[in-house]
Design an enzyme around this catalytic site. Sequence first.
Site, mmCIF file in Angstrom:
data_model
loop_
_atom_site.group_PDB
_atom_site.id
_atom_site.type_symbol
_atom_site.label_atom_id
_atom_site.label_comp_id
_atom_site.label_asym_id
_atom_site.label_seq_id
_atom_site.Cartn_x
_atom_site.Cartn_y
_atom_site.Cartn_z
ATOM 1 N N VAL A 143 -11.805 -9.784 -1.720
ATOM 2 C CA VAL A 143 -11.153 -11.091 -1.928
ATOM 3 C C VAL A 143 -11.527 -12.018 -0.765
ATOM 4 O O VAL A 143 -11.913 -13.176 -0.976
ATOM 5 C CB VAL A 143 -9.609 -10.929 -2.014
ATOM 6 C CG1 VAL A 143 -8.923 -12.293 -2.017
ATOM 7 C CG2 VAL A 143 -9.222 -10.143 -3.267
ATOM 8 N N ASP B 147 -0.844 5.979 -9.131
ATOM 9 C CA ASP B 147 -0.189 6.485 -10.345
ATOM 10 C C ASP B 147 -0.935 6.142 -11.641
ATOM 11 O O ASP B 147 -0.678 6.750 -12.671
ATOM 12 C CB ASP B 147 1.244 5.928 -10.457
ATOM 13 C CG ASP B 147 2.096 6.277 -9.256
ATOM 14 O OD1 ASP B 147 1.779 7.264 -8.570
ATOM 15 O OD2 ASP B 147 3.082 5.554 -8.991
#
Length: 328
Positions: free
Chosen positions: A29, A134
């Site tokens: 970024v 996750d």
Amino acid sequence: MVQKTTQKTIGILTSGGDAPGMNAAVRAVTRAAIAEGYKVKAIYHGYQGLIDGEIKEFTSESVSGIISRGGTILRSARCLEFMTPEGRAKAYEQYVKAGIDALVCIGGNGTLTGAMDFADEYDIQCIGIPATIDNDVNGTDETIGYDTTLNTIMDCVDKIRDTAASHERIFFVEVMGRDAGWLAQCSAIAAGAEAAIVPESKTDVDQLAAYIEKGIRKSKNSSIVLVSESPKCGAMHYADRVKKEYPQFDVRVSILGHMQRGGSPSARDRILASVLGAFAVKSIKEKQHNVMVGMSNGVPVLVPFAKAIQVQDKSDKTFLELVSKLSN
Ligand code: F6P
């Protein structure tokens, strides 16, 4: 007369549980933004840092040498205050004070929910980048950090198997994932485990024990079962029941814990983070609002926050069936 600068500023933060590859996303970024003529302001400690005004300008050098590092150089936090309108009002004050025009929020579904609420309330340009071990974010093939963690678990299970085989034991290995079984079921495939127990699919301990017994009788002298973490039904729970009901088995438990979140990101996570980081900046330039950047079949896509945070059972029964089929 001092000329008013028109250079726009992108703020960037990481929030929630750290994930390997967050640094690669921060680097992407920052560098993509500078290449496009933006200023970059780094916000430390996630949303808490935004509330407290912990903000510092970044240059290209600020992100040198971080692509290979786990964790996040911006630090992270799970911020309860930001979940309240009062907390977000304080954050908005600092956002304006720092002269930020658009915000990139890197993290899991808690982070994306925070970004959505903030953007809705203050009409600011927020872009989310999915990063959590996750893999429980909707609308993207994979989240940043998942692949590295999968590899870490696979390495651990490979090692545990040496002891399992030498001592003819059954190991219940508990892995993270919060409410999602991705880490358990896919590391079970990668490590050739005998079974996986995931939150999305209830496992009857009798079935499990019978299955293990059958497996041991048939050809094996040991078994490894991957178990998703759970406050009530974690690895301890299954191990205790199997021990009680089948005392002939020598059972052990191994809880892998936070070692799963650390370490240098895999090539796949670094590439994913780099592609999504640059795509987030492109999306800001194209005036996209309040979306997450994700990957769909290998192509960068935009996903509305509301869709990204939808709790959805992304789990696929075919993975569990494969674990079972291949361990026969
Ligand atoms: O969301 C990432 C995660 O590692 C989950 O898998 C786990 O349940 C949780 O964070 C642990 O959080 P903490 O590090 O705050 O205890």
